[in-house]
Structure formats: structure tokens, C-alpha cells
Design a protein around this motif. Sequence first.
Motif, PDB file in Angstrom:
ATOM      1  N   VAL A 168       0.851  -1.186   0.000  1.00 21.92           N
ATOM      2  CA  VAL A 168       0.000   0.000   0.000  1.00 21.92           C
ATOM      3  C   VAL A 168       0.888   1.238   0.000  1.00 21.92           C
ATOM      4  O   VAL A 168       2.069   1.165   0.323  1.00 21.92           O
ATOM      5  N   SER A 169       0.290   2.357  -0.360  1.00 19.06           N
ATOM      6  CA  SER A 169       1.052   3.600  -0.320  1.00 19.06           C
ATOM      7  C   SER A 169       1.234   4.003   1.139  1.00 19.06           C
ATOM      8  O   SER A 169       0.511   3.542   2.024  1.00 19.06           O
ATOM      9  N   VAL A 170       2.199   4.855   1.382  1.00 14.82           N
ATOM     10  CA  VAL A 170       2.488   5.264   2.755  1.00 14.82           C
ATOM     11  C   VAL A 170       1.262   5.931   3.380  1.00 14.82           C
ATOM     12  O   VAL A 170       0.961   5.730   4.558  1.00 14.82           O
ATOM     13  N   ALA A 171       0.531   6.712   2.579  1.00 21.10           N
ATOM     14  CA  ALA A 171      -0.642   7.402   3.102  1.00 21.10           C
ATOM     15  C   ALA A 171      -1.685   6.412   3.611  1.00 21.10           C
ATOM     16  O   ALA A 171      -2.462   6.712   4.517  1.00 21.10           O
ATOM     17  N   SER A 212       7.062   8.121 -11.519  1.00 19.99           N
ATOM     18  CA  SER A 212       8.219   9.011 -11.442  1.00 19.99           C
ATOM     19  C   SER A 212       7.922  10.192 -10.513  1.00 19.99           C
ATOM     20  O   SER A 212       8.828  10.801  -9.952  1.00 19.99           O
ATOM     21  N   LEU A 213       6.631  10.493 -10.320  1.00 20.11           N
ATOM     22  CA  LEU A 213       6.294  11.602  -9.429  1.00 20.11           C
ATOM     23  C   LEU A 213       6.480  11.221  -7.967  1.00 20.11           C
ATOM     24  O   LEU A 213       7.116  11.925  -7.198  1.00 20.11           O
ATOM     25  N   SER A 214       5.891  10.112  -7.565  1.00 25.57           N
ATOM     26  CA  SER A 214       6.061   9.682  -6.179  1.00 25.57           C
ATOM     27  C   SER A 214       6.520   8.230  -6.183  1.00 25.57           C
ATOM     28  O   SER A 214       5.719   7.315  -6.261  1.00 25.57           O
ATOM     29  N   ASP A 224      11.968   5.089  -1.580  1.00 26.90           N
ATOM     30  CA  ASP A 224      12.165   5.420  -0.164  1.00 26.90           C
ATOM     31  C   ASP A 224      12.296   4.163   0.687  1.00 26.90           C
ATOM     32  O   ASP A 224      13.139   4.084   1.571  1.00 26.90           O
ATOM     33  N   TRP A 225      11.451   3.188   0.408  1.00 33.34           N
ATOM     34  CA  TRP A 225      11.530   1.944   1.179  1.00 33.34           C
ATOM     35  C   TRP A 225      12.900   1.308   1.015  1.00 33.34           C
ATOM     36  O   TRP A 225      13.486   0.804   1.961  1.00 33.34           O
ATOM     37  N   ASN A 254      14.850  -0.156 -12.712  1.00 31.52           N
ATOM     38  CA  ASN A 254      15.324   1.224 -12.839  1.00 31.52           C
ATOM     39  C   ASN A 254      15.364   1.917 -11.482  1.00 31.52           C
ATOM     40  O   ASN A 254      16.287   2.679 -11.202  1.00 31.52           O
ATOM     41  N   THR A 255      14.364   1.633 -10.653  1.00 35.73           N
ATOM     42  CA  THR A 255      14.368   2.208  -9.302  1.00 35.73           C
ATOM     43  C   THR A 255      15.596   1.750  -8.529  1.00 35.73           C
ATOM     44  O   THR A 255      16.240   2.540  -7.828  1.00 35.73           O
TER      45      THR A 255
END
Lengths: 200, 174
Positions: free
Chosen positions: A111-114, A138-140, A145-146, A177-178
Amino acid sequence: MAIEKARPRIVKLDMNPMVDMAFLLVTFFMLSTSFRLEEPTEVVLPPATADVPMPETSVMTIYINRQGQIFFGIDGKFSKKALLNHIGQRYQLEFTSEQVENFALLSGFGVSVAELPKLLSDKERMRVYPMKGIPVDSLSNELSDWIVYSRVVNPAIRVAVKADKGTEYKYIRRVINTLLENKILRFNLLTEKLPSKNKQ
Amino acid sequence: MKQTTSKKAERWRKKLTGSGVDLDMNPMVDMAFLLLTFFMLTTTLTRPFALELIMPAEEDATADQEKPAIKASRVLVLIPYRSDTVLYYQGLPDTDLKVLHMANAVAAEDFFERFKSSVSDPVVFVKPTDDAPYEIVVTTIDQLNNQELNRYALDQLNEAEVHLIRRYEGTRRS
């Protein structure tokens, strides 16, 4: 003439060897077993002849299911807690101690962080929560981050990519790529061992 | 066995067991096998195996001038395309794409053997299309490892190659 006396028949089966063996096997399986972890998503690994077994500790696993949804998991209770604290600081979110405990119980999430607080607040329904995958736009790019904070928590961590064999490559490329953006040039693609054909 | 109540049977039993104390072991055996079954089923026997990928470090702007030039004939470009087909060309992207069926292990091996013997110090690029299934990408890389073609890189399709694929698809349709 000897008359055979009718003897009552008592059949005594000696069960001791069988019991010995059964307990021996029980002991063997008890000591050698490591319980199968619940996977956050269903993944059928692609077959390959690679025969390097994947280490089970100090690994972060990136799951990519057939639909291209991305899930993330890291091993170790303490790493998980530390990781969640870092992410909380990064996104200015406060997690209650109960939520942190619940996070440590998850083998992986998507899930997303939010959305994380909502997922972690209900312990019972956590495992059936409909997870839609971690955003990697590419935006978020939250996956980034993880990955970064997992390496902060455990610098020696290895990366395993666990993707379904039917996943379209464009989803895999996004993950690779990430990884490359974060200077991770060495990672493992998990495969299932194909019985090797020895022709020699 | 316990139901045999006649005196004779009792005497025989004493003779056999020595003391006459007869422990019923069945529940214990049941338990043992129950545990055995449980552990046998929960144990993980299929551990995943790993295909290690080492990507080249991203070249920064300064490295641009000194990019090593590779002779075109040494280069093989593999394009994992559908679940068992890999398209390929050798050299410059000016010929038609050829098809390699990975499912046919003998033919695939033959192809790589021929490629290895025809070129010294070969370089392989793996450039999967967007909708290629992951399985064929893994199969291709695995095959390269097995063939000891260790100089390979995972890369993105360039414009000329996209054009070639479109042309290949066009010839298939007509």
C-alpha cells in the motif's frame, strides 16, 4: 498321539521399532523446519537452472505480481520497526506503538504510505486488506524510499526481486530502474530450480 | 487383546509380557504420526534459488567521450518477445530480425554454440520488449549464464530496434 491343545491366540505386535522411527522423523522435521511465511501476494516463480540458493536472512524482497502490482517485504522484527520509524519521519506520520507492532507482524505489504495507518490499525483484518501495490511513478516513487531506508536500517541487506513469471517486462523494468537509481547494481532474481539436464 | 478374558489367555499373556502390565501405545503412536504429518506438510522443501544480476555502473557525463567502441560484429542483441520466442540480430540493426525458439533447448544451444565459435570475445545485449513475459527474460539470461557468455547487459530497446520489431510484426501479419 499328541493332541494339540487349543491355545487362545494373542497376537502381540511389537510396535516399538515403528514408534522409534516415527519419533525420529518427528524430531528431524521439527528441527529442520522453517515455517513458510505468508506471502503478501501470489507469485509463481519462473523456472531456471540457476542453483545458488537465496539466503533467508538480511534480505529485502520486492514482489511483483502478475498484474504488475508491487509489494515490499523485509525480514527481521527489529529491522521492520526501525524501517517504519524512518518512513514515519520521512513522511511526517506518527505511528502508534500498536501500529508498529502490527507492522512487525506483516511479512510484506503493498500500500502507499498514506494508506499505511489504515492498514495497520486493524490487526485482524490486516491480512485480508485489499492491497493495490506500492506506487513507483516518477512523481512519487515510494518504493525508492523503502529501499533507501531499508539500507539505512541494515547496510548489508541484499535485494531479491520476486516476480511472477507472467508479469509483463515493463513492470519489472520500473523496479530495476528504481534499484539502479539508488545505485543498487547487484540484485537477485528469484527463480525456481529447474531439474538440470546433465548431458555430460 | 484385552477382551480375552479366559484364564488361559490371562496366563499366556503374563507369560508373554512378563509382568502382566500392558501399556496401550496406540494413542502415543497416533500422536507421533499426527506430528510427523504436520511437520512434513509445513516444512519448506522448495527454497527459492537466485539468479544474480550485476548491472554495469551508470556512466556519468565525463565517461561519455571514452565510451568503449565495440566492433559491431561482436554484438548480439537478443530481444525477448513472446513466451517462447526471442528475436535477435547480430551486428548493426540493418537486417531483418531472426527468431529463436527458446522452448527448443537443442536448437537454442546449437545457436549459442555457433555464435560463440564464430565470434571472439562476444558481447550480448538483452533488450526485452515492454510486454514480454518475465519468464522469457529469465530464461534468456539463464541460458547466457549456462553458455558462459558472461559479457551481457540488460538494456532498453533503441529506436532502430523498435522499428525492426514493427517490421517483423508486419511480415508476420501479411
